[in-house]
Write an enzyme that holds these catalytic residues in place. Structure first.
Site, mmCIF file in Angstrom:
data_model
loop_
_atom_site.group_PDB
_atom_site.id
_atom_site.type_symbol
_atom_site.label_atom_id
_atom_site.label_comp_id
_atom_site.label_asym_id
_atom_site.label_seq_id
_atom_site.Cartn_x
_atom_site.Cartn_y
_atom_site.Cartn_z
ATOM 1 N N ASP A 14 -15.195 -8.323 42.076
ATOM 2 C CA ASP A 14 -15.135 -9.779 41.941
ATOM 3 C C ASP A 14 -13.688 -10.249 42.616
ATOM 4 O OD1 ASP A 14 -15.691 -12.307 41.380
ATOM 5 O OD2 ASP A 14 -14.553 -12.450 39.618
ATOM 6 N N CYS A 77 -19.813 -11.294 42.677
ATOM 7 C CA CYS A 77 -18.844 -12.743 43.068
ATOM 8 C C CYS A 77 -19.860 -13.489 43.817
ATOM 9 C CB CYS A 77 -17.705 -12.240 43.914
ATOM 10 S SG CYS A 77 -17.008 -13.484 44.673
ATOM 11 N N HIS A 190 -17.344 -16.376 36.817
ATOM 12 C CA HIS A 190 -16.399 -16.505 36.017
ATOM 13 C C HIS A 190 -16.864 -17.575 34.861
ATOM 14 C CE1 HIS A 190 -13.555 -15.249 39.094
ATOM 15 N NE2 HIS A 190 -12.320 -15.413 37.998
HETATM 16 N N1 DGL Z 1 -16.372 -15.098 40.622
HETATM 17 C C1 DGL Z 1 -16.289 -15.559 41.810
HETATM 18 C C2 DGL Z 1 -17.673 -16.227 42.335
HETATM 19 O O1 DGL Z 1 -18.763 -15.742 41.662
HETATM 20 C C3 DGL Z 1 -15.306 -16.740 42.027
HETATM 21 C C4 DGL Z 1 -14.701 -16.942 43.362
HETATM 22 C C5 DGL Z 1 -13.357 -17.437 43.456
HETATM 23 O O2 DGL Z 1 -12.481 -16.731 43.276
HETATM 24 O O3 DGL Z 1 -13.238 -18.635 43.660
HETATM 25 O O4 DGL Z 1 -17.715 -16.847 43.315
#
Ligand code: DGL
Length: 282
Positions: A14, A77, A190
């Site tokens: 991620d 992610c 997140h």
């Molecule tokens: N955890 C990432 C997602 O699922 C976050 C992306 C980011 O860093 O903006 O999209």
């Protein structure tokens, strides 16, 4: 396929801490497996970046995970899943699992009125990947997608439980509430760490979808299909960050409620392009 040893770890990555929500579901669903995790904290957030940048970062991370013997790679992610998954699948000969299809499937199964809310990063919303995936599962569904640029930096800076995070959640949920959605997809890994704020704001009966749950199940299926399920004693998980390992370990411990082994630093060389050059730190 390379790295096809069942004894190898599952590679998970991620932009930072969010992918740990997927690791937690892997721990729950596949307790015999080992994980090697990369949080690209030095370059978080990904959500305001271009597809070109995200692919470049993903390429480096997947290359590193394969060096660590990963037998399968999980895109923990949504932003990377939306913008890079098919390209990376063509480039690397290893089984891969993303989070959007499992999330869309779970949302389509949960909704009763066909109105689905989606909170995600700007890049994920802009890509239209969730809307396409949900319509593929449930033609005619109405998706209200809201980009939430404040949320990832709040989680990454240890402020998931803050009043500031609560205020941001209230604002971002407004269009979802207005649309009468009975199902809300947490379209960024997140966001499950903001669950208390979300639950406080959502009406009772609104289904909260964390794609990590379905994703872990999917990982189990793909491993089984490739005869890659692990048998034998666990040696333990490994965690890497491109940012500050001590900070990553402390925040990861707070978010997961579990003490991580020492976190190691990994250096990636791709330059940070574009408007987010300063990133949000971590
Ligand atoms: N955890 C990432 C997602 O699922 C976050 C992306 C980011 O860093 O903006 O999209």
């Amino acid at each position: 396929m390379v790295n096809s040893s069942a004894g190898g770890p599952i590679g998970v990555f991620d932009s930072g801490l969010g992918g740990l929500t997927v690791v937690q579901e892997i721990w729950r669903h596949l307790p015999d497996e080992e994980v090697v995790y990369v949080g690209d904290t030095a370059r978080v957030p990904y959500g305001g970046r271009s597809a070109e940048e995200i692919r470049c970062f993903n390429r480096e991370i997947i290359g590193f995970l394969l060096q660590q013997g990963a037998k399968l790679v999980v895109f923990a992610c949504n932003t990377s899943s939306a913008l890079a998954f098919p390209v990376m699948q063509r480039e690397f000969p290893v089984p891969m699992v993303e989070v959007i299809t499992p999330g869309a499937r779970a949302a389509a199964a949960a909704t009763r009125n066909g109105r689905i809310g989606l909170l995600a990063t700007e890049a994920t919303v802009r890509s239209g990947a969730y809307v396409r995936a949900i319509l593929g599962e449930l033609p005619g569904a109405q998706v209200t997608a809201v980009a939430c640029p404040l949320l990832v930096p709040l989680v990454e800076s240890g402020r998931a439980g803050s009043a500031e995070a609560a205020r941001a959640v209230v604002e971002y949920l407004e269009p979802v509430r207005e649309a009468g959605a009975d199902t809300l997809v947490l379209g960024c890994t997140h966001y499950p760490y903001l669950r208390p704020h979300l639950q406080e704001q959502l009406e009772r009966g609104v289904a909260l979808i964390d794609p990590a749950v379905e994703t872990a199940r999917r990982v189990g299926e793909v491993l089984a299909a490739h005869e890659l399920r692990r048998h034998g004693p666990r040696r333990g998980d490994r965690f890497y960050t491109s940012g500050d390992p001590a900070l990553f370990r402390r925040l990861a411990g707070e978010l997961t409620g579990r003490t991580l082994p020492p976190v190691e630093r990994v250096e990636f060389s791709s330059p940070v392009l574009g408007v987010n050059a300063a990133g949000a730190g971590g």
